[in-house]
Design a protein around this motif. Structure first.
Motif, PDB file in Angstrom:
ATOM      1  N   UNK A  81       0.828  -1.208   0.000  1.00  0.00           N
ATOM      2  CA  UNK A  81       0.000   0.000   0.000  1.00  0.00           C
ATOM      3  C   UNK A  81       0.858   1.252   0.000  1.00  0.00           C
ATOM      4  N   UNK A  82       1.873   1.297   0.856  1.00  0.00           N
ATOM      5  CA  UNK A  82       2.723   2.490   0.936  1.00  0.00           C
ATOM      6  C   UNK A  82       3.537   2.682  -0.340  1.00  0.00           C
ATOM      7  N   UNK A  83       3.983   1.597  -0.945  1.00  0.00           N
ATOM      8  CA  UNK A  83       4.700   1.709  -2.213  1.00  0.00           C
ATOM      9  C   UNK A  83       3.762   2.180  -3.316  1.00  0.00           C
ATOM     10  N   UNK A  84       2.515   1.726  -3.279  1.00  0.00           N
ATOM     11  CA  UNK A  84       1.520   2.171  -4.260  1.00  0.00           C
ATOM     12  C   UNK A  84       1.234   3.659  -4.105  1.00  0.00           C
ATOM     13  N   UNK A  85       1.187   4.124  -2.862  1.00  0.00           N
ATOM     14  CA  UNK A  85       0.975   5.554  -2.612  1.00  0.00           C
ATOM     15  C   UNK A  85       2.103   6.370  -3.248  1.00  0.00           C
ATOM     16  N   UNK A  86       3.351   5.933  -3.012  1.00  0.00           N
ATOM     17  CA  UNK A  86       4.485   6.661  -3.590  1.00  0.00           C
ATOM     18  C   UNK A  86       4.465   6.597  -5.116  1.00  0.00           C
ATOM     19  N   UNK A  87       4.189   5.408  -5.679  1.00  0.00           N
ATOM     20  CA  UNK A  87       4.173   5.251  -7.127  1.00  0.00           C
ATOM     21  C   UNK A  87       3.099   6.127  -7.762  1.00  0.00           C
ATOM     22  N   UNK A  88       1.946   6.224  -7.112  1.00  0.00           N
ATOM     23  CA  UNK A  88       0.853   7.044  -7.639  1.00  0.00           C
ATOM     24  C   UNK A  88       1.236   8.517  -7.622  1.00  0.00           C
ATOM     25  N   UNK A  89       1.810   8.972  -6.509  1.00  0.00           N
ATOM     26  CA  UNK A  89       2.231  10.374  -6.406  1.00  0.00           C
ATOM     27  C   UNK A  89       3.303  10.691  -7.443  1.00  0.00           C
ATOM     28  N   UNK A 163       6.551   6.040   2.535  1.00  0.00           N
ATOM     29  CA  UNK A 163       5.699   7.157   2.966  1.00  0.00           C
ATOM     30  C   UNK A 163       6.506   8.441   3.123  1.00  0.00           C
ATOM     31  N   UNK A 164       7.714   8.330   3.657  1.00  0.00           N
ATOM     32  CA  UNK A 164       8.568   9.512   3.797  1.00  0.00           C
ATOM     33  C   UNK A 164       8.924  10.084   2.427  1.00  0.00           C
ATOM     34  N   UNK A 168       7.992  13.939   0.976  1.00  0.00           N
ATOM     35  CA  UNK A 168       8.984  14.841   0.404  1.00  0.00           C
ATOM     36  C   UNK A 168       8.699  15.137  -1.066  1.00  0.00           C
ATOM     37  N   UNK A 169       8.101  14.189  -1.769  1.00  0.00           N
ATOM     38  CA  UNK A 169       7.729  14.436  -3.162  1.00  0.00           C
ATOM     39  C   UNK A 169       6.689  15.544  -3.244  1.00  0.00           C
ATOM     40  N   UNK A 170       5.665  15.456  -2.405  1.00  0.00           N
ATOM     41  CA  UNK A 170       4.626  16.488  -2.379  1.00  0.00           C
ATOM     42  C   UNK A 170       5.222  17.826  -1.943  1.00  0.00           C
ATOM     43  N   UNK A 171       6.113  17.793  -0.941  1.00  0.00           N
ATOM     44  CA  UNK A 171       6.744  19.029  -0.461  1.00  0.00           C
ATOM     45  C   UNK A 171       7.582  19.669  -1.553  1.00  0.00           C
ATOM     46  N   UNK A 172       8.275  18.857  -2.354  1.00  0.00           N
ATOM     47  CA  UNK A 172       9.093  19.407  -3.439  1.00  0.00           C
ATOM     48  C   UNK A 172       8.218  20.076  -4.498  1.00  0.00           C
ATOM     49  N   UNK A 188      17.274   6.759   4.880  1.00  0.00           N
ATOM     50  CA  UNK A 188      18.350   5.870   5.340  1.00  0.00           C
ATOM     51  C   UNK A 188      18.534   6.005   6.854  1.00  0.00           C
ATOM     52  N   UNK A 189      18.472   7.246   7.349  1.00  0.00           N
ATOM     53  CA  UNK A 189      18.612   7.485   8.787  1.00  0.00           C
ATOM     54  C   UNK A 189      17.466   6.837   9.551  1.00  0.00           C
ATOM     55  N   UNK A 190      16.241   6.969   9.033  1.00  0.00           N
ATOM     56  CA  UNK A 190      15.093   6.360   9.709  1.00  0.00           C
ATOM     57  C   UNK A 190      15.226   4.837   9.736  1.00  0.00           C
TER      58      UNK A 190
END
Length: 238
Positions: A81-89, A163-164, A168-172, A188-190
């Motif tokens: 689900x989280x990967x799908x969210x990123x891929x969609x964005x 999700x992170x 950041x994609x939306x923020x950019x 990477x830090x998280x």
């Protein structure tokens, strides 16, 4: 009547053997809304899982593995689900195209493999998690967790990474500022922090081992993709 799930005799509204309802409710608008609310519900849902993984990832994932597997979203579902969210964005904003670009031949197997990875982050992250889990199993071999339990850990952790990246994609896009490179360091830090917290967050060596397990896992995943692409190209050229 007999239960339609296990064929046991049913007297009440639910089967006493397996808990399956005697009669299923009809699929309608109310059912769809209820299912959506169930997924997004703060308790035992996506939001609850995200909150737990942001604040106390090690504690919550350990509890999922050893005590209670109903409080968090199932790990495989979570990472998909989280990967799908990123891929969609990313599909709508195309931010990643300015950062990720494999410069091989378009018809080569290697190029197609990396293109598949970018188009199927959910499955690719699970495969990458296998590589990271192997290294984590090596670095944290003194702890009593098997390979599959570590893989569950990585599904949660890498899902949060997606999700992170989404945030950041939306923020950019909104700020018109290059943020994705910064987000890579933060992810990477998280992941380093979350993996170390799972094993033993009180020891500095846990963070060192966590960092190298994550880094080497990503590196060996990329090298494996390159090797497979090279071998496929070599075979078909002859």
């Amino acid at each position: 009547m007999n239960c339609k799930n296990c064929a046991s005799p049913v007297i009440d509204n639910y089967c006493s053997a397996c808990g399956h309802p005697r009669l299923l409710k009809r699929v309608d608008g109310h059912y769809i809304i209820h299912e959506i609310q169930h997924i997004l519900h703060f308790e035992k849902g996506i939001l609850y899982t995200v909150k737990g993984l942001l604040t106390h990832p090690g504690k919550n994932i350990r509890e999922f593995i050893t005590e209670n597997r109903n409080r968090l979203v199932k790990p495989i579902i979570f990472i998909i689900i989280t990967s799908l969210i990123y891929s969609t964005i990313n599909h709508f904003f195309h931010v990643e195209e300015g950062y990720v670009n494999y410069g091989g031949k378009k018809d080569s197997a290697t190029t197609q493999i990396f293109a598949w990875v970018q188009s199927h982050y959910g499955y690719a992250n699970i495969i990458m998690g296998v590589f990271i889990a192997l290294w984590a199993r090596l670095f944290f071999r003194k702890y009593n967790y098997n390979f599959f339990e570590i893989l569950i850990l990585l599904c949660f952790v890498m899902g949060m990474g997606m999700l992170l990246f989404s945030v950041f994609t939306i923020a950019e896009v909104l700020s018109h500022t290059k943020l994705m490179q910064v987000s890579s360091y933060i992810v990477i830090a998280y992941c380093t922090w979350a993996i170390a917290q799972f094993f033993n967050g009180k020891k500095v060596v846990s963070y060192v081992n966590s960092f190298f397990a994550y880094l080497l896992g990503m590196l060996t995943f990329a090298l494996a993709a390159l090797l497979i692409g090279f071998l496929v190209d070599a075979v078909f050229r002859h």
